[in-house]
Design a protein around this motif. Sequence first.
Motif, short mmCIF file in Angstrom:
data_model
loop_
_atom_site.label_atom_id
_atom_site.label_comp_id
_atom_site.label_asym_id
_atom_site.label_seq_id
_atom_site.Cartn_x
_atom_site.Cartn_y
_atom_site.Cartn_z
N GLU A 205 -97.40 -12.07 53.29
CA GLU A 205 -97.82 -11.18 52.21
C GLU A 205 -96.71 -11.00 51.18
N LEU A 208 -96.69 -13.88 48.74
CA LEU A 208 -97.86 -13.80 47.86
C LEU A 208 -97.66 -12.74 46.78
N ARG A 209 -97.05 -11.63 47.15
CA ARG A 209 -96.80 -10.57 46.16
C ARG A 209 -95.70 -10.99 45.18
N ASP A 211 -94.87 -13.98 44.22
CA ASP A 211 -95.37 -15.03 43.34
C ASP A 211 -94.23 -15.84 42.71
N GLY A 231 -104.76 -18.23 53.26
CA GLY A 231 -104.52 -17.39 52.10
C GLY A 231 -103.48 -17.89 51.14
N TRP A 232 -102.74 -18.95 51.51
CA TRP A 232 -101.65 -19.39 50.65
C TRP A 232 -102.14 -20.15 49.42
N HIS A 233 -103.42 -20.51 49.37
CA HIS A 233 -103.94 -21.14 48.16
C HIS A 233 -103.89 -20.18 46.97
N ALA A 234 -103.74 -18.89 47.26
CA ALA A 234 -103.65 -17.90 46.18
C ALA A 234 -102.28 -17.91 45.50
N LEU A 235 -101.31 -18.58 46.11
CA LEU A 235 -99.95 -18.62 45.56
C LEU A 235 -99.89 -19.69 44.46
N ARG A 236 -99.47 -19.30 43.27
CA ARG A 236 -99.42 -20.25 42.16
C ARG A 236 -98.58 -21.47 42.48
N ARG A 239 -100.81 -23.74 44.47
CA ARG A 239 -101.91 -24.30 43.67
C ARG A 239 -101.40 -25.36 42.69
#
Length: 280
Positions: A205, A208-209, A211, A231-236, A239
């Motif tokens: 987490e 992710l926060r 970034d 959930g790590w696909h949310a990290l720019r 991606r």
Amino acid sequence: MPFSSAPVVGAAAALLLAAGLAQAQPAQRIVTLQPSLTEAVCSLDACERLVGVDRHSDWPAGIASLPRVGGMAEANIEAIVALRPDLVLLGTRSRSAQRLQALGLRVLVLEATSHADIRRNLEAIAQALGKPGAGERLWRGLDLRVQEQRRRVPVAWQGRRVYLELHGGKAAASEESFIGETLALLGLVNVVPGRLGAFPRLGPEYALRADPDVLISTVVGSTVAPPQRPGWHALRAVREQRYCSLNAQQFDVVLRAGPRIDEAAAAVVQCLHRLPPPQP
């Protein structure tokens, strides 16, 4: 931001005096209980004086045939004594210092949590080898080589935010750690503040926060690559494919507070060169 070039005054001598080595003859039979200390002895051109090393020491290749005497937590005291060393080098996390001293062995306990510590340790070891000044010269060479690595950092990455995880993502190197100091010398900004400690345990987490612009991970054992983590696909950085993994050998170099921090810097710079540049 080069390393400090001011001379080391008093610190190395104090270390030697505390270990009872200030007036000793140069050490000729040395046991090391930490890889960074093994590497320091060899970088000071005294590999031939090593008679035993810890189980994790693996550089340079010439030490492969040396007896292994355990590690920081479980050194083989009997095996060390049998090697008849006139100096044992170990870190503050080792549990063996008092037992070895009680048996009449000369022990030099060295702590390394910062670049300043590494510098002092190199000179302390050099003095124990009868090579005063050699540690400082070695440090100055490291200084020049890390400065050269900074010049190799692509302009687009200067001032960018980095997250360097350790142990498969279970921890990270903060700006307070010697690894964090290396990242800063390369012109990068660490997203893990020093107030959390040198190597804080952080969950996914946090990354992710935070970034970060780039994620530097490790491929060790069963480590899962960032794209496969839930959930790590949310990290720019994931991606946009701005992440890279250090192999086991590179990870060892980065993690050791010793005379190869220039190689650690080079590993980070090589990582950046492999990645697409960050977006403005």
